[in-house]
Design an enzyme around this catalytic site. Structure first.
Site, PDB file in Angstrom:
ATOM      1  N   ASN A  11       0.843  -1.197   0.000  1.00  6.97           N
ATOM      2  CA  ASN A  11       0.000   0.000   0.000  1.00  6.97           C
ATOM      3  C   ASN A  11       0.879   1.248   0.000  1.00  6.97           C
ATOM      4  OD1 ASN A  11      -2.270  -1.699   0.334  1.00  6.97           O
ATOM      5  ND2 ASN A  11      -1.993  -1.682   2.539  1.00  6.97           N
ATOM      6  N   HIS A  43       6.767  -1.023   2.368  1.00  9.31           N
ATOM      7  CA  HIS A  43       6.897  -2.411   2.797  1.00  9.31           C
ATOM      8  C   HIS A  43       5.938  -3.298   2.013  1.00  9.31           C
ATOM      9  CE1 HIS A  43       3.783  -0.630   5.386  1.00  9.31           C
ATOM     10  NE2 HIS A  43       3.291  -1.839   5.563  1.00  9.31           N
ATOM     11  N   PHE A  44       6.322  -4.555   1.905  1.00  8.01           N
ATOM     12  CA  PHE A  44       5.533  -5.565   1.223  1.00  8.01           C
ATOM     13  C   PHE A  44       5.088  -6.598   2.244  1.00  8.01           C
ATOM     14  CE2 PHE A  44       8.087  -3.625  -1.956  1.00  8.01           C
ATOM     15  CZ  PHE A  44       7.408  -3.723  -3.150  1.00  8.01           C
ATOM     16  N   HIS A  45       3.824  -6.977   2.171  1.00  4.79           N
ATOM     17  CA  HIS A  45       3.297  -8.051   3.007  1.00  4.79           C
ATOM     18  C   HIS A  45       3.270  -9.333   2.175  1.00  4.79           C
ATOM     19  CE1 HIS A  45       1.274  -5.424   6.099  1.00  4.79           C
ATOM     20  NE2 HIS A  45       1.357  -4.558   5.091  1.00  4.79           N
TER      21      HIS A  45
END
Length: 135
Positions: free
Chosen positions: A86, A99-101
């Site tokens: 996001n 950041h990446f989830h």
């Protein structure tokens, strides 16, 4: 960029369950996971959104994201997963550090739920041309 919990994690001021680390990237378990194995992958560059990442930082994440996803799947037994990223508070970004989830979708139903409200593409040719011109 404002001080974030991720900056404190990178400096070692807040502990985390590290999954992976190299000179450019840190991956660790989310403390409020949507499912078992929910992992965050962050650049060590202090930027808020994806469009602000340097090419080198983006490449570093791109090199390790698939490897981390494979490891999460192997350990959790998940057969499906989401990669979520996001940008900005209006897009539900809670921590203003890119950041990446990696969110496993488990057989118990845990994981990311999405209510996708698609609309019809009207000006596709014009829109694609305008975006391509900005590259």
């Amino acid at each position: 960029m404002a001080e974030t919990v991720f900056a404190k994690i990178l400096r070692g001021e807040i502990p985390c369950h590290r999954v992976y680390e190299d000179a450019a990237v840190l991956a660790f378990l989310d403390v409020n996971p949507l499912s078992r194995g929910h992992t965050l992958v962050i650049p060590k560059d202090m930027v808020e959104t994806l469009d602000q990442l340097s090419d080198d930082a983006a490449a570093a994440i791109g090199r390790v994201l698939p490897r981390i996803a494979r490891a999460v799947l192997a350990v959790t037994g998940a057969r499906a997963f989401n990669v979520l990223q996001n940008n900005g508070a209006d897009a539900h970004q809670a921590v203003l550090h890119v950041h990446f989830h990696i969110i496993p979708k488990l057989d118990d139903g845990s994981g990311l739920g999405i209510d996708w409200k698609a609309s019809r593409l009207v000006d596709g040719a014009e829109l694609a041309k305008a975006i391509a011109a900005k590259l």
